[in-house]
Scaffold this motif. Structure first.
Motif, mmCIF file in Angstrom:
data_model
loop_
_atom_site.group_PDB
_atom_site.id
_atom_site.type_symbol
_atom_site.label_atom_id
_atom_site.label_comp_id
_atom_site.label_asym_id
_atom_site.label_seq_id
_atom_site.Cartn_x
_atom_site.Cartn_y
_atom_site.Cartn_z
ATOM 1 N N VAL A 64 0.843 -1.196 0.000
ATOM 2 C CA VAL A 64 0.000 0.000 0.000
ATOM 3 C C VAL A 64 0.876 1.243 0.000
ATOM 4 O O VAL A 64 1.865 1.311 0.746
ATOM 5 C CB VAL A 64 -0.930 0.021 1.237
ATOM 6 C CG1 VAL A 64 -1.787 1.287 1.242
ATOM 7 C CG2 VAL A 64 -1.800 -1.217 1.273
ATOM 8 N N ILE A 66 1.982 4.745 1.130
ATOM 9 C CA ILE A 66 1.776 5.525 2.351
ATOM 10 C C ILE A 66 2.366 6.926 2.247
ATOM 11 O O ILE A 66 2.279 7.707 3.193
ATOM 12 C CB ILE A 66 2.363 4.800 3.582
ATOM 13 C CG1 ILE A 66 3.864 4.554 3.397
ATOM 14 C CG2 ILE A 66 1.626 3.504 3.855
ATOM 15 C CD1 ILE A 66 4.549 3.977 4.626
ATOM 16 N N LYS A 168 -4.805 6.017 16.273
ATOM 17 C CA LYS A 168 -6.110 6.567 15.921
ATOM 18 C C LYS A 168 -6.615 7.570 16.945
ATOM 19 O O LYS A 168 -7.183 8.605 16.584
ATOM 20 C CB LYS A 168 -7.131 5.430 15.762
ATOM 21 C CG LYS A 168 -8.515 5.905 15.355
ATOM 22 C CD LYS A 168 -9.472 4.738 15.197
ATOM 23 C CE LYS A 168 -10.877 5.208 14.832
ATOM 24 N NZ LYS A 168 -11.814 4.063 14.703
ATOM 25 N N ASP A 197 -11.497 7.769 8.095
ATOM 26 C CA ASP A 197 -11.640 6.642 7.171
ATOM 27 C C ASP A 197 -10.855 6.823 5.879
ATOM 28 O O ASP A 197 -10.652 5.856 5.137
ATOM 29 C CB ASP A 197 -13.123 6.422 6.835
ATOM 30 C CG ASP A 197 -13.891 5.841 8.016
ATOM 31 O OD1 ASP A 197 -13.255 5.303 8.940
ATOM 32 O OD2 ASP A 197 -15.139 5.931 7.998
ATOM 33 N N SER A 198 -10.434 8.045 5.593
ATOM 34 C CA SER A 198 -9.662 8.296 4.373
ATOM 35 C C SER A 198 -8.301 7.610 4.478
ATOM 36 O O SER A 198 -7.563 7.822 5.448
ATOM 37 C CB SER A 198 -9.480 9.799 4.164
ATOM 38 O OG SER A 198 -8.531 10.070 3.165
ATOM 39 N N THR A 199 -7.953 6.797 3.505
ATOM 40 C CA THR A 199 -6.705 6.032 3.555
ATOM 41 C C THR A 199 -5.471 6.911 3.761
ATOM 42 O O THR A 199 -4.625 6.602 4.609
ATOM 43 C CB THR A 199 -6.541 5.171 2.294
ATOM 44 O OG1 THR A 199 -7.622 4.227 2.237
ATOM 45 C CG2 THR A 199 -5.224 4.415 2.309
ATOM 46 N N PRO A 200 -5.293 8.019 3.017
ATOM 47 C CA PRO A 200 -4.106 8.857 3.254
ATOM 48 C C PRO A 200 -4.015 9.371 4.687
ATOM 49 O O PRO A 200 -2.913 9.533 5.220
ATOM 50 C CB PRO A 200 -4.294 10.016 2.263
ATOM 51 C CG PRO A 200 -5.144 9.457 1.179
ATOM 52 C CD PRO A 200 -6.089 8.518 1.877
ATOM 53 N N ASN A 201 -5.155 9.624 5.337
ATOM 54 C CA ASN A 201 -5.142 10.160 6.692
ATOM 55 C C ASN A 201 -4.746 9.131 7.743
ATOM 56 O O ASN A 201 -4.456 9.486 8.884
ATOM 57 C CB ASN A 201 -6.514 10.745 7.037
ATOM 58 C CG ASN A 201 -6.783 12.041 6.303
ATOM 59 O OD1 ASN A 201 -5.858 12.786 5.984
ATOM 60 N ND2 ASN A 201 -8.042 12.302 6.003
ATOM 61 N N LYS A 202 -4.751 7.856 7.368
ATOM 62 C CA LYS A 202 -4.303 6.826 8.301
ATOM 63 C C LYS A 202 -2.788 6.841 8.458
ATOM 64 O O LYS A 202 -2.243 6.326 9.433
ATOM 65 C CB LYS A 202 -4.754 5.438 7.819
ATOM 66 C CG LYS A 202 -6.268 5.250 7.785
ATOM 67 C CD LYS A 202 -6.618 3.864 7.279
ATOM 68 C CE LYS A 202 -8.118 3.716 7.068
ATOM 69 N NZ LYS A 202 -8.873 3.796 8.322
ATOM 70 N N HIS A 203 -2.083 7.432 7.499
ATOM 71 C CA HIS A 203 -0.625 7.474 7.515
ATOM 72 C C HIS A 203 -0.180 8.840 8.039
ATOM 73 O O HIS A 203 0.320 9.691 7.308
ATOM 74 C CB HIS A 203 -0.070 7.208 6.116
ATOM 75 C CG HIS A 203 -0.687 6.020 5.454
ATOM 76 N ND1 HIS A 203 -0.609 4.762 5.999
ATOM 77 C CD2 HIS A 203 -1.417 5.888 4.321
ATOM 78 C CE1 HIS A 203 -1.251 3.902 5.217
ATOM 79 N NE2 HIS A 203 -1.755 4.567 4.196
ATOM 80 N N ARG A 225 -2.015 13.545 6.832
ATOM 81 C CA ARG A 225 -0.711 13.109 6.322
ATOM 82 C C ARG A 225 0.251 14.292 6.356
ATOM 83 O O ARG A 225 -0.069 15.373 5.883
ATOM 84 C CB ARG A 225 -0.840 12.558 4.900
ATOM 85 C CG ARG A 225 0.484 12.079 4.316
ATOM 86 C CD ARG A 225 0.324 11.491 2.938
ATOM 87 N NE ARG A 225 -0.241 10.142 2.964
ATOM 88 C CZ ARG A 225 -0.357 9.350 1.900
ATOM 89 N NH1 ARG A 225 0.046 9.803 0.704
ATOM 90 N NH2 ARG A 225 -0.870 8.146 2.006
#
Length: 382
Positions: A64, A66, A168, A197-203, A225
């Motif tokens: 994935v 990141i 989180k 829930d946004s994938t970029p914001n998880k990193h 991010r």
């Protein structure tokens, strides 16, 4: 491949914080307690569960993206405690090539290993594992099909230590504290969840901008991010900015006088690593202990500095890099933030002196004189 857990004994003296305790606190307090390098946060981690499951199931070890930058993209692979930085096509012919960065990164790592403990540095530099070229058939045969379609070309790739994102509960507090709103009312939970829930914001890594007072957050471009922690925000939260400034000062001294690297465009970010918990009964399945640390990253635009050259040439190369690009976002400004800059300067000088004595170069260079030159140069340049 690196072990999943960092087993540094120094973590024994850190402050463990249970996420269940943090849930009862205001967002401002959560950020004050967690955005500090002496915190270890114990969380219920779905990532940890997926990680453990993927270790024994290669078919689940997806790749994935990141991060993305000047040189290319950064990926993680589930089940592997590393990150992969893949060079974009054409960059190998530029002075910012990944091969060159690997060499500079290695030099900085070596300097931190040789002198970091001596100067009591707490800044961490991601470990390097390997560099892969385009002719490595075994590697690309396995990994190329796992990459996103637009990245399925061979090139230079570096495997390094993975900096884990802020947990989180910290990301949620960053949203609730910084997301712009018209009044002081609580943020709509659906807005918070949408951002989480946004994938970029998880990193999410947080940049420690001691050199910029403040910035503007907008709803349209709000992102976790590379989250910018501006000086005024850190002061309002009660974060230990002098400690961060001192840590940065030592890190610059290690780069300059230990590694002979000018530090151009490097970044300091708050991230985490997975560590073993305190002695006692094991945690419940999916529990993970995450140590918050200040990391020094991104050596792609750095240049090496030959410490056998005349002092005037060395000083010029170093001070130019300190005032260009993003450097002034991180280094406290000696006019705008004199007290914070004084902490940075003192730490830099103390560390620089020790390193130069250890290397037998103390008769060649004077770090006090260099910092005076840097201040004069900053005045003229900015």
């Amino acid at each position: 491949m690196a072990a999943q857990y960092d087993q540094d004994e120094s973590y024994a003296s850190h402050q463990y914080i249970m996420a269940t305790e943090l849930n009862l606190m205001p967002h401002e307090v959560i950020l004050r307690r967690t955005l500090t390098p002496n915190s270890i946060i114990s969380i219920k981690s779905s990532f940890a569960r997926r990680f453990h499951h993927a270790v024994a199931h290669p078919e689940l070890q997806v790749v994935v993206e990141i991060g993305k930058g000047l040189q290319g993209s950064v990926f993680e692979q589930l089940g592997h405690a590393l990150a992969m930085k893949k060079e974009r096509r054409g960059n190998e012919r530029l002075r910012t090539s990944l091969k060159k960065e690997y060499s500079l990164h290695s030099a900085v790592l070596e300097a931190f290993g040789l002198y970091g403990e001596m100067v009591e540095s707490t800044v961490r530099v991601p470990r390097l594992f390997s560099i892969v070229n385009r002719t490595n058939d075994d590697f690309w045969g396995e990994y190329l099909p796992k990459l996103p379609e637009d990245c399925r070309t061979r090139g230079t790739l570096v495997q390094m230590e993975r900096i884990l994102p802020l947990p989180k509960i910290v990301r949620e507090s960053l949203i609730n504290y910084f997301y712009p709103r018209e009044d002081a009312s609580a943020l709509d939970p659906s807005v918070v969840q949408h951002i989480l829930d946004s994938t970029p914001n998880k990193h999410c890594l947080a940049r420690t901008y001691l050199g910029r007072d403040d910035g503007v957050f907008t709803r349209e471009k709000f992102s976790l991010r590379n989250f910018p922690l501006y000086l005024k925000s850190m002061e309002r939260l009660g974060l230990d900015t002098p400690n961060i400034a001192a840590s940065m000062g030592k890190a610059y001294a290690l780069m300059h006088w230990g590694a002979g690297v000018n530090g151009d465009h490097v970044e300091f970010v708050l991230g985490t690593s997975a560590v073993r918990g305190p002695k006692g009964p094991p945690g419940t399945p999916g529990t993970q202990h995450r140590a918050v640390g200040l990391y020094l990253i991104d050596f792609g635009q750095c240049e090496s500095v030959d410490l056998s050259e005349e002092p005037e040439e060395v000083y010029q190369a170093l001070k130019v890099a300190m005032v260009t690009g993003d450097s002034q976002l991180f280094i406290p400004h000696y006019r705008k933030s004199p007290e914070l800059y004084s902490v940075f300067k003192e730490a830099y000088i103390d560390a620089g002196r020790l390193i130069l004595v250890e290397k037998g170069l103390d008769s060649n260079f004077n770090v006090d004189e260099f910092m005076i030159e840097y201040e004069d140069y900053t005045e003229d340049f900015l």
